[in-house]
Design a protein around this motif. Sequence first.
Motif, PDB file in Angstrom:
ATOM      1  N   LEU A 144       1.036  -1.324   0.021  1.00 23.11           N
ATOM      2  CA  LEU A 144       0.303  -0.108   0.009  1.00 23.11           C
ATOM      3  C   LEU A 144       0.405   1.180  -0.023  1.00 23.11           C
ATOM      4  CD1 LEU A 144      -2.753  -1.196   2.795  1.00 23.11           C
ATOM      5  CD2 LEU A 144      -2.657  -1.457   0.171  1.00 23.11           C
ATOM      6  N   CYS A 145       2.012   1.239   0.680  1.00 22.88           N
ATOM      7  CA  CYS A 145       2.579   2.156   0.581  1.00 22.88           C
ATOM      8  C   CYS A 145       3.965   2.289  -0.448  1.00 22.88           C
ATOM      9  CB  CYS A 145       3.482   2.834   2.141  1.00 22.88           C
ATOM     10  SG  CYS A 145       2.544   2.245   3.743  1.00 22.88           S
ATOM     11  N   GLY A 146       3.914   1.127  -0.692  1.00 19.08           N
ATOM     12  CA  GLY A 146       5.267   1.189  -1.738  1.00 19.08           C
ATOM     13  C   GLY A 146       6.766   1.290  -0.941  1.00 19.08           C
ATOM     14  N   ALA A 147       7.080   1.306   0.772  1.00 18.37           N
ATOM     15  CA  ALA A 147       7.669   1.410   1.248  1.00 18.37           C
ATOM     16  C   ALA A 147       8.674   0.083   1.405  1.00 18.37           C
ATOM     17  CB  ALA A 147       7.771   1.784   2.454  1.00 18.37           C
ATOM     18  N   LEU A 148      10.076   0.213   0.978  1.00 22.42           N
ATOM     19  CA  LEU A 148      11.098  -0.699   1.826  1.00 22.42           C
ATOM     20  C   LEU A 148      10.864  -1.312   2.959  1.00 22.42           C
ATOM     21  CD1 LEU A 148      13.763   0.381  -1.214  1.00 22.42           C
ATOM     22  CD2 LEU A 148      12.155  -1.637  -1.447  1.00 22.42           C
ATOM     23  N   VAL A 149      10.417  -1.713   3.228  1.00 23.41           N
ATOM     24  CA  VAL A 149      10.726  -2.223   4.632  1.00 23.41           C
ATOM     25  C   VAL A 149      10.308  -4.389   5.475  1.00 23.41           C
ATOM     26  CG1 VAL A 149       7.648  -1.863   5.436  1.00 23.41           C
ATOM     27  CG2 VAL A 149       9.000  -1.617   7.172  1.00 23.41           C
ATOM     28  N   SER A 150      11.131  -3.796   6.462  1.00 20.73           N
ATOM     29  CA  SER A 150      10.992  -5.056   7.187  1.00 20.73           C
ATOM     30  C   SER A 150      11.177  -5.710   8.000  1.00 20.73           C
ATOM     31  CB  SER A 150      12.603  -6.027   6.998  1.00 20.73           C
ATOM     32  OG  SER A 150      12.356  -6.125   5.299  1.00 20.73           O
ATOM     33  N   LEU A 151      10.250  -6.156   8.919  1.00 23.24           N
ATOM     34  CA  LEU A 151       9.560  -6.547  10.328  1.00 23.24           C
ATOM     35  C   LEU A 151      10.700  -7.177  11.454  1.00 23.24           C
ATOM     36  CD1 LEU A 151       7.088  -3.971   9.733  1.00 23.24           C
ATOM     37  CD2 LEU A 151       6.575  -4.918  11.857  1.00 23.24           C
ATOM     38  N   TYR A 152      11.228  -7.003  12.416  1.00 23.09           N
ATOM     39  CA  TYR A 152      11.296  -8.567  13.210  1.00 23.09           C
ATOM     40  C   TYR A 152      10.087  -7.954  13.718  1.00 23.09           C
ATOM     41  CZ  TYR A 152      14.702 -11.075  16.475  1.00 23.09           C
ATOM     42  OH  TYR A 152      15.364 -11.942  16.391  1.00 23.09           O
ATOM     43  N   GLY A 166      12.023  10.965   3.797  1.00 24.29           N
ATOM     44  CA  GLY A 166      11.683  10.261   4.538  1.00 24.29           C
ATOM     45  C   GLY A 166       9.920  10.658   4.709  1.00 24.29           C
ATOM     46  N   SER A 167      10.071   9.872   3.106  1.00 27.46           N
ATOM     47  CA  SER A 167       8.127  10.234   2.728  1.00 27.46           C
ATOM     48  C   SER A 167       7.826   8.759   3.168  1.00 27.46           C
ATOM     49  CB  SER A 167       8.329  10.919   0.953  1.00 27.46           C
ATOM     50  OG  SER A 167       8.665   9.489   0.777  1.00 27.46           O
ATOM     51  N   ALA A 168       8.917   7.585   2.691  1.00 30.44           N
ATOM     52  CA  ALA A 168       8.349   6.698   3.298  1.00 30.44           C
ATOM     53  C   ALA A 168       8.178   6.197   4.759  1.00 30.44           C
ATOM     54  CB  ALA A 168       9.626   5.036   2.348  1.00 30.44           C
ATOM     55  N   PHE A 172       4.635   4.925   6.275  1.00 34.30           N
ATOM     56  CA  PHE A 172       4.346   3.517   7.029  1.00 34.30           C
ATOM     57  C   PHE A 172       3.406   3.559   8.634  1.00 34.30           C
ATOM     58  CE2 PHE A 172       6.600   0.954   9.733  1.00 34.30           C
ATOM     59  CZ  PHE A 172       5.631  -1.195   9.319  1.00 34.30           C
ATOM     60  N   LYS A 173       3.947   5.036   8.943  1.00 34.46           N
ATOM     61  CA  LYS A 173       3.950   5.757  10.179  1.00 34.46           C
ATOM     62  C   LYS A 173       2.338   5.584  10.109  1.00 34.46           C
ATOM     63  CE  LYS A 173       3.938  10.159  12.601  1.00 34.46           C
ATOM     64  NZ  LYS A 173       2.439  10.703  12.293  1.00 34.46           N
ATOM     65  N   THR A 174       1.453   6.837   9.134  1.00 36.13           N
ATOM     66  CA  THR A 174       0.270   6.903   9.199  1.00 36.13           C
ATOM     67  C   THR A 174      -0.725   5.462   8.638  1.00 36.13           C
ATOM     68  OG1 THR A 174       0.795   9.426   7.340  1.00 36.13           O
ATOM     69  CG2 THR A 174      -1.347   8.156   7.397  1.00 36.13           C
ATOM     70  N   LEU A 175       0.674   4.809   7.774  1.00 39.17           N
ATOM     71  CA  LEU A 175      -0.838   2.703   8.059  1.00 39.17           C
ATOM     72  C   LEU A 175      -0.803   2.455   8.802  1.00 39.17           C
ATOM     73  CD1 LEU A 175      -1.318   0.707   6.580  1.00 39.17           C
ATOM     74  CD2 LEU A 175       1.195  -0.257   6.077  1.00 39.17           C
ATOM     75  N   ASN A 176       0.371   2.539  10.479  1.00 40.67           N
ATOM     76  CA  ASN A 176      -0.334   2.327  11.462  1.00 40.67           C
ATOM     77  C   ASN A 176      -0.718   2.420  12.116  1.00 40.67           C
ATOM     78  OD1 ASN A 176       2.411  -0.315  12.601  1.00 40.67           O
ATOM     79  ND2 ASN A 176       3.092   1.215  10.887  1.00 40.67           N
ATOM     80  N   GLU A 177      -0.473   4.448  12.108  1.00 39.82           N
ATOM     81  CA  GLU A 177      -1.956   5.232  12.934  1.00 39.82           C
ATOM     82  C   GLU A 177      -3.369   4.550  12.250  1.00 39.82           C
ATOM     83  OE1 GLU A 177      -0.997   8.998  12.500  1.00 39.82           O
ATOM     84  OE2 GLU A 177       0.583   9.277  13.913  1.00 39.82           O
ATOM     85  N   LEU A 178      -3.771   4.179  11.822  1.00 35.82           N
ATOM     86  CA  LEU A 178      -5.202   4.070  10.781  1.00 35.82           C
ATOM     87  C   LEU A 178      -4.676   2.641  11.261  1.00 35.82           C
ATOM     88  CD1 LEU A 178      -4.810   5.261   7.067  1.00 35.82           C
ATOM     89  CD2 LEU A 178      -6.088   6.743   8.801  1.00 35.82           C
TER      90      LEU A 178
END
Length: 224
Positions: A144-152, A166-168, A172-178
């Motif tokens: 959805l965000c097109g962000a290159l992200v990985s979670l541990y 810092g747009s990614a 990603f911050k906004t996504l988690n808030e939603l």
Amino acid sequence: MRRSDLLALIKDAPHRLIPRCVITQSSGKQRIIDSADQGGQTMYSADFNKLVLCSPLRPAQRIQATLATMTVTQQQEAAQTDAWETGGSPMRESDTLGCMVMFYHHVWQEPAFQVYAGLFFGLPLAVTSFNRYSRLVEALGRRLCGALVSLYFDDASLTDWRSSQGSAQWAFKTLNELLGTPLAPDKRLANFLEQGMYTRIGCSGLGAIKQRQLSKDRILTPEL
């Protein structure tokens, strides 16, 4: 792997094993946990979650995947006018000697061993990233965000172009808030200070922490 395979892999180097234990919660539910404390073995427990460990190679893999979609001209232009930024704490090979788990394998009928290749969080906090929600958030962040992200587990690592400013991270911050699981502001402050990628910008905060280590008279804010 079996004990002999483990010793062959680490070449008999001194190491510490973390027993994988089973704990019974107040509700009666049993859960496996990697712990440095004493506990029962997991001979009779089962975990059907897909095991996914965050690798220190993730930033390189994300960059490689992005470059594969670019033309040679685009790559050359990006190399001259832009740069990649990321943050995190890759595990050193020597640290893996203190981050191994051991559990009883009911098929082999002998102890089994696993060497962690993910991010190093310290011996008591070496946990397996099997949380389904973190996998969902990771997938949504990418699609959805097109962000290159990985979670541990609940820690995120982002890779982005410097020119994106810092747009990614914002997306990603906004996504988690939603989703109703916002990122903790206090943690983002601490992560900012502990990541070497910010170089001189983060030095002022690290200086205060260093002074506190040398003298108890120094006062730190509650966040630090």
